[in-house]
Design a protein around this motif. Structure first.
Motif, mmCIF file in Angstrom:
data_model
loop_
_atom_site.group_PDB
_atom_site.id
_atom_site.type_symbol
_atom_site.label_atom_id
_atom_site.label_comp_id
_atom_site.label_asym_id
_atom_site.label_seq_id
_atom_site.Cartn_x
_atom_site.Cartn_y
_atom_site.Cartn_z
ATOM 1 N N PHE A 71 0.829 -1.204 0.000
ATOM 2 C CA PHE A 71 0.000 0.000 0.000
ATOM 3 C C PHE A 71 0.866 1.258 0.000
ATOM 4 C CE2 PHE A 71 -2.531 3.338 2.017
ATOM 5 C CZ PHE A 71 -3.609 3.369 1.144
ATOM 6 N N LEU A 72 1.933 1.262 0.813
ATOM 7 C CA LEU A 72 2.843 2.414 0.833
ATOM 8 C C LEU A 72 3.497 2.622 -0.531
ATOM 9 C CD1 LEU A 72 4.534 2.059 4.325
ATOM 10 C CD2 LEU A 72 2.888 3.799 3.595
ATOM 11 N N LEU A 73 3.879 1.527 -1.177
ATOM 12 C CA LEU A 73 4.442 1.629 -2.521
ATOM 13 C C LEU A 73 3.429 2.230 -3.486
ATOM 14 C CD1 LEU A 73 6.799 0.976 -4.438
ATOM 15 C CD2 LEU A 73 5.729 -1.255 -4.815
ATOM 16 N N TRP A 74 2.184 1.812 -3.386
ATOM 17 C CA TRP A 74 1.109 2.352 -4.216
ATOM 18 C C TRP A 74 0.979 3.863 -4.027
ATOM 19 C CZ3 TRP A 74 -2.129 1.141 -8.074
ATOM 20 C CH2 TRP A 74 -3.249 1.927 -8.256
ATOM 21 N N VAL A 75 0.961 4.299 -2.782
ATOM 22 C CA VAL A 75 0.813 5.728 -2.494
ATOM 23 C C VAL A 75 2.032 6.507 -2.999
ATOM 24 C CG1 VAL A 75 0.669 7.427 -0.621
ATOM 25 C CG2 VAL A 75 -0.744 5.372 -0.550
ATOM 26 N N ILE A 76 3.222 5.980 -2.784
ATOM 27 C CA ILE A 76 4.444 6.664 -3.223
ATOM 28 C C ILE A 76 4.470 6.791 -4.742
ATOM 29 C CG2 ILE A 76 6.949 6.414 -3.415
ATOM 30 C CD1 ILE A 76 6.862 5.232 -0.554
ATOM 31 N N ILE B 191 -2.162 11.821 -2.250
ATOM 32 C CA ILE B 191 -3.106 11.020 -1.467
ATOM 33 C C ILE B 191 -4.494 11.624 -1.599
ATOM 34 C CG2 ILE B 191 -3.735 10.215 0.839
ATOM 35 C CD1 ILE B 191 -0.798 10.301 1.576
ATOM 36 N N THR B 192 -5.397 10.821 -2.154
ATOM 37 C CA THR B 192 -6.818 11.184 -2.204
ATOM 38 C C THR B 192 -7.602 9.960 -1.752
ATOM 39 O OG1 THR B 192 -7.122 10.448 -4.490
ATOM 40 C CG2 THR B 192 -6.422 12.735 -4.170
ATOM 41 N N VAL B 193 -8.866 10.168 -1.490
ATOM 42 C CA VAL B 193 -9.711 9.050 -1.061
ATOM 43 C C VAL B 193 -9.790 8.006 -2.170
ATOM 44 C CG1 VAL B 193 -12.068 8.398 -0.399
ATOM 45 C CG2 VAL B 193 -11.066 10.513 0.477
ATOM 46 N N GLU B 194 -9.919 8.455 -3.393
ATOM 47 C CA GLU B 194 -10.009 7.537 -4.534
ATOM 48 C C GLU B 194 -8.732 6.694 -4.675
ATOM 49 O OE1 GLU B 194 -9.839 8.323 -9.175
ATOM 50 O OE2 GLU B 194 -11.724 9.048 -8.290
ATOM 51 N N ILE B 195 -7.585 7.329 -4.570
ATOM 52 C CA ILE B 195 -6.308 6.619 -4.690
ATOM 53 C C ILE B 195 -6.160 5.616 -3.546
ATOM 54 C CG2 ILE B 195 -3.805 6.914 -4.476
ATOM 55 C CD1 ILE B 195 -4.088 9.420 -6.207
ATOM 56 N N CYS B 196 -6.542 6.012 -2.344
ATOM 57 C CA CYS B 196 -6.441 5.101 -1.201
ATOM 58 C C CYS B 196 -7.379 3.899 -1.352
ATOM 59 C CB CYS B 196 -6.732 5.847 0.095
ATOM 60 S SG CYS B 196 -5.410 6.996 0.553
ATOM 61 N N LEU B 197 -8.602 4.124 -1.830
ATOM 62 C CA LEU B 197 -9.541 3.012 -2.025
ATOM 63 C C LEU B 197 -9.055 2.053 -3.107
ATOM 64 C CD1 LEU B 197 -12.996 4.814 -1.710
ATOM 65 C CD2 LEU B 197 -11.928 3.247 -0.092
ATOM 66 N N GLY C 196 -6.019 1.733 -4.079
ATOM 67 C CA GLY C 196 -4.812 1.123 -3.541
ATOM 68 C C GLY C 196 -5.120 -0.032 -2.605
ATOM 69 N N ALA C 197 -6.118 0.134 -1.757
ATOM 70 C CA ALA C 197 -6.494 -0.936 -0.827
ATOM 71 C C ALA C 197 -6.991 -2.165 -1.588
ATOM 72 C CB ALA C 197 -7.556 -0.440 0.143
ATOM 73 N N VAL C 198 -7.809 -1.943 -2.609
ATOM 74 C CA VAL C 198 -8.339 -3.066 -3.400
ATOM 75 C C VAL C 198 -7.211 -3.765 -4.164
ATOM 76 C CG1 VAL C 198 -9.837 -3.673 -5.347
ATOM 77 C CG2 VAL C 198 -10.656 -2.092 -3.589
ATOM 78 N N ILE C 199 -6.365 -3.005 -4.808
ATOM 79 C CA ILE C 199 -5.268 -3.586 -5.589
ATOM 80 C C ILE C 199 -4.267 -4.275 -4.674
ATOM 81 C CG2 ILE C 199 -3.295 -2.999 -7.051
ATOM 82 C CD1 ILE C 199 -5.150 -0.934 -8.400
ATOM 83 N N THR C 200 -3.973 -3.677 -3.532
ATOM 84 C CA THR C 200 -3.072 -4.303 -2.562
ATOM 85 C C THR C 200 -3.629 -5.638 -2.089
ATOM 86 O OG1 THR C 200 -2.204 -2.177 -1.828
ATOM 87 C CG2 THR C 200 -1.986 -4.017 -0.301
#
Length: 154
Positions: free
Chosen positions: A8-13, A18-24, A26-30
């Motif tokens: 998840f950290l790699l996804w965010v980096i 950081i947005t809600v859409e990117i975090c969601l 990212g969580a699904v893909i992770t």
């Protein structure tokens, strides 16, 4: 679960913001990548304990590998610049490592070191193409091999 956090950290980096859409997403893909690793690649969370237990040994191994690469570079440069003698050969050596990961890491380390290439690796036996025959026979006594054995014990 540490792998999920790192993915998840790699996804965010890699996304750079950081947005809600990117975090969601990212969580699904992770979760999907982690599930794939568990079911298809045989990954198990208990492996994380061993990795984090030996993390400092991996750092020491990396530094030792860099040092071996520097020493080998200097030796190859000396042969090239001074026209020194060298005795190329293909040598079969035996290094008693038990885990496949350690064997592959050693094979790649040999290949990364200038003047040597791992041609074949079957079990504990390595076929190494080397610039100097004597240096290939020193591989089983390398500091890198000792570190790999220490990592296998943990």
């Amino acid at each position: 679960m540490m792998m999920c956090v790192l993915l998840f950290l790699l996804w965010v980096i890699l996304n750079g913001r950081i947005t809600v859409e990117i975090c969601l997403f990212g969580a699904v893909i992770t979760a999907a990548v982690y599930a794939f690793c568990v079911y298809a690649l045989g990954y198990h969370p208990r492996h994380e304990k061993k990795i984090f237990c030996c993390l400092w040994l991996y750092a020491v191994y990396f530094l030792a590998l860099v040092w071996e690469i520097v020493k080998a570079n200097l030796a190859v440069m000396k042969v090239i610049l001074t026209g020194g003698e060298y005795h190329p050969a293909i040598v079969r050596i035996k290094v008693p490592l038990e885990e496949n990961f350690s064997r592959v890491l050693l094979s790649n380390s040999i290949t990364l070191t200038p003047g040597t290439v791992t041609v074949e690796q079957l079990g504990e036996t390595y076929l190494v193409l080397c610039l100097d025959k004597a240096s290939a026979y020193d591989i089983p006594t390398w500091n890198l091999v000792r570190l790999l054995k220490k990592m296998e014990e943990k």
